[in-house]
Scaffold this active site. Structure first.
Site, mmCIF file in Angstrom:
data_model
loop_
_atom_site.group_PDB
_atom_site.id
_atom_site.type_symbol
_atom_site.label_atom_id
_atom_site.label_comp_id
_atom_site.label_asym_id
_atom_site.label_seq_id
_atom_site.Cartn_x
_atom_site.Cartn_y
_atom_site.Cartn_z
ATOM 1 C CE1 TYR A 148 29.733 7.567 37.169
ATOM 2 C CE2 TYR A 148 31.040 9.355 37.571
ATOM 3 C CZ TYR A 148 30.772 8.041 37.611
ATOM 4 O OH TYR A 148 32.236 7.490 37.685
ATOM 5 C CG ASP A 243 27.795 14.916 42.836
ATOM 6 O OD1 ASP A 243 28.732 15.436 42.919
ATOM 7 O OD2 ASP A 243 27.725 13.667 42.498
ATOM 8 C CE LYS A 271 34.720 14.835 37.377
ATOM 9 N NZ LYS A 271 33.278 14.564 37.357
#
Ligand SMILES: *Cc1c(COP(=O)(O)O)cnc(C)c1O
Length: 429
Positions: A148, A243, A271
């Protein structure tokens, strides 16, 4: 499955939320659809715990979906945000907190020579890909099934996280022409990447990878896989984009690139670096990042980018992490994994536990998956039953087989023991 009996506070709120938001939520996995339970409405978090509006306390393994590596409401982070808020919020020009957080990131992750802050991981990845395309003059991107990378159009093709949860192949509303710029390959298959480069000579701008897939459940790279991606991208004039929105500051201070010893050209973060406040960042080689406006022609901007409260929360979080508590976190997570394996075996349950550092998934299938196809062949109903039993015992797991469990530095022996006690009951159920 019998629905949970709801006390008035949460059921009334859920009803109002359902009248407002699609599916009653502002991000799909929060709807708990994959586990067939009513969603939780949370009002407070502290350390390893969260409390719902009905006053029930849960030991939390959702971890805000990644940011909460210190646990919730860590005093140093609360203090930093409170202090920063007295100076106002977004002021519309550079503030010194941006510089401080940027330097802390570069200290930990030397491949990030220059960077830019955004307000979300989605924007960070979208922008890093724009840079990769501009730098190479190529349009195609290679991504891996089950990974994702946020919800920008081209990256929703066979993506993980909420998309895996709902077993939908991608998203409606993505133009065919945009989807066609993404080549989706199976993870952990070097030959597939070689074949893609052979089939599209001088057309692939970048290979984007979650160095440990954490959005199909946890799927680690096989030995030397990331090294092979490094060699293949270099040999073919393409860029390697890690990522690290989840893995950055999670698997080590320097992220997966430190843990696996592989240096990407570009890195995306989010995050943890915002300590629970909205954030994203992309960065990497100076020659690539120098393409970004106003220096050069790649346009990217954000009204709230580098927001002082996000910066303050990030700085305080990284200061705590620089104190070097990763060894203790690893030990906690390893003990947790061993205890879960033992509980499953005692109950005669055939599960496979995948763990890298403090990221962990109990897959309801006999072996650890090596790619998304294998991960998706897990017994989702068994996971849903397990989730429900754990929830009833005060343990909050991610409401999907395909999301990582996040162990934090606030989870101590007492929480792990309580979780394992509940796990014995849940596996037996
Ligand atoms: C969460 C996530 C994103 C998207 O970040 P948002 O802040 O939710 O937009 C991108 N990549 C990975 C690997 C993620 O886990």
């Amino acid at each position: 499955m019998a629905p949970t009996e709801l006390r008035p506070a949460s059921s009334a709120l859920i009803e109002r939320a359902e009248g407002l938001f699609p599916g009653g939520v502002n991000s799909p996995v929060r709807a708990f659809r994959a586990v067939g339970r009513p969603p939780l409405v949370l009002e407070r978090g502290e350390g390893p715990h969260v409390w719902d509006v009905d006053g029930r306390r849960h030991i939390d393994y959702i971890g805000a979906w990644g940011p909460a590596i210190l646990g919730h409401a860590h005093p140093a982070v609360v203090e930093a945000v409170t202090r920063a808020s007295r100076n106002g919020f977004a002021l519309g020009a550079t503030n010194s907190l941006e510089i401080e957080l940027g330097e802390a990131i570069r200290r930990a992750m030397p491949s990030v020579e220059r960077l830019r802050f955004t307000s979300s991981g989605t924007e960070a990845v979208m922008s890093a890909i724009r840079v990769a395309r501009a730098a190479t003059g190529r349009d195609l991107i290679v991504k891996f099934a089950g990974a994702y990378h946020g919800h920008s159009d081209g990256l929703l093709v066979e993506a993980g996280s909420g998309i895996a949860t709902q077993a939908i192949a991608g998203s409606a509303g993505v133009p065919h022409a945009v989807a066609a710029t993404s080549i989706v390959l199976p993870f952990n298959d070097v030959d597939a990447v070689s074949a893609a480069f052979a089939a599209h000579p001088a057309e692939i701008a970048a290979v984007i990878v979650e160095p440990v897939i954490a959005n199909a459940g946890v799927v680690p790279p096989v030995p030397d896989y990331l090294q092979s991606l490094r060699a293949l991208t270099r040999a073919n004039g393409a860029l390697l984009l890690f990522d690290e929105v989840i893995t950055g500051f999670r698997l080590a201070l320097g992220g997966a690139q430190e843990r696996f010893g592989v240096t990407p050209d570009l890195t995306t973060l989010g995050k943890i670096i915002g300590g629970g406040m909205p954030i994203g960042a992309y960065g990497g080689r100076a020659d690539l990042m120098n393409l970004v406006a106003p220096a050069d022609p790649v346009y990217q901007a954000g009204t709230l980018s580098g927001h002082p409260l996000s910066m303050a929360a990030g700085i305080a979080t990284l200061e705590e992490l620089e104190a070097g508590r990763y060894a203790a976190l690893e030990a906690t997570a390893a003990a947790f994994e061993a205890g879960l394996a033992d509980a499953a075996t005692s109950a005669g349950r055939d599960v496979a536990i995948a763990r890298v550092g403090s990221l962990l998934t109990v897959f309801f299938r006999p072996t650890r998956p090596i790619d998304a196809t294998e991960a998706l062949a897990s017994d989702r109903e068994a996971y849903a039953r397990y989730f429900g039993s754990m929830l009833d015992q005060g343990i909050l797991l991610p409401p999907s087989q395909f999301e990582a469990w996040f162990v934090s530095m606030a989870h101590g022996p007492a929480e792990i023991a309580a979780t394992l006690e509940a796990a014995r009951t849940a596996f037996a159920a």
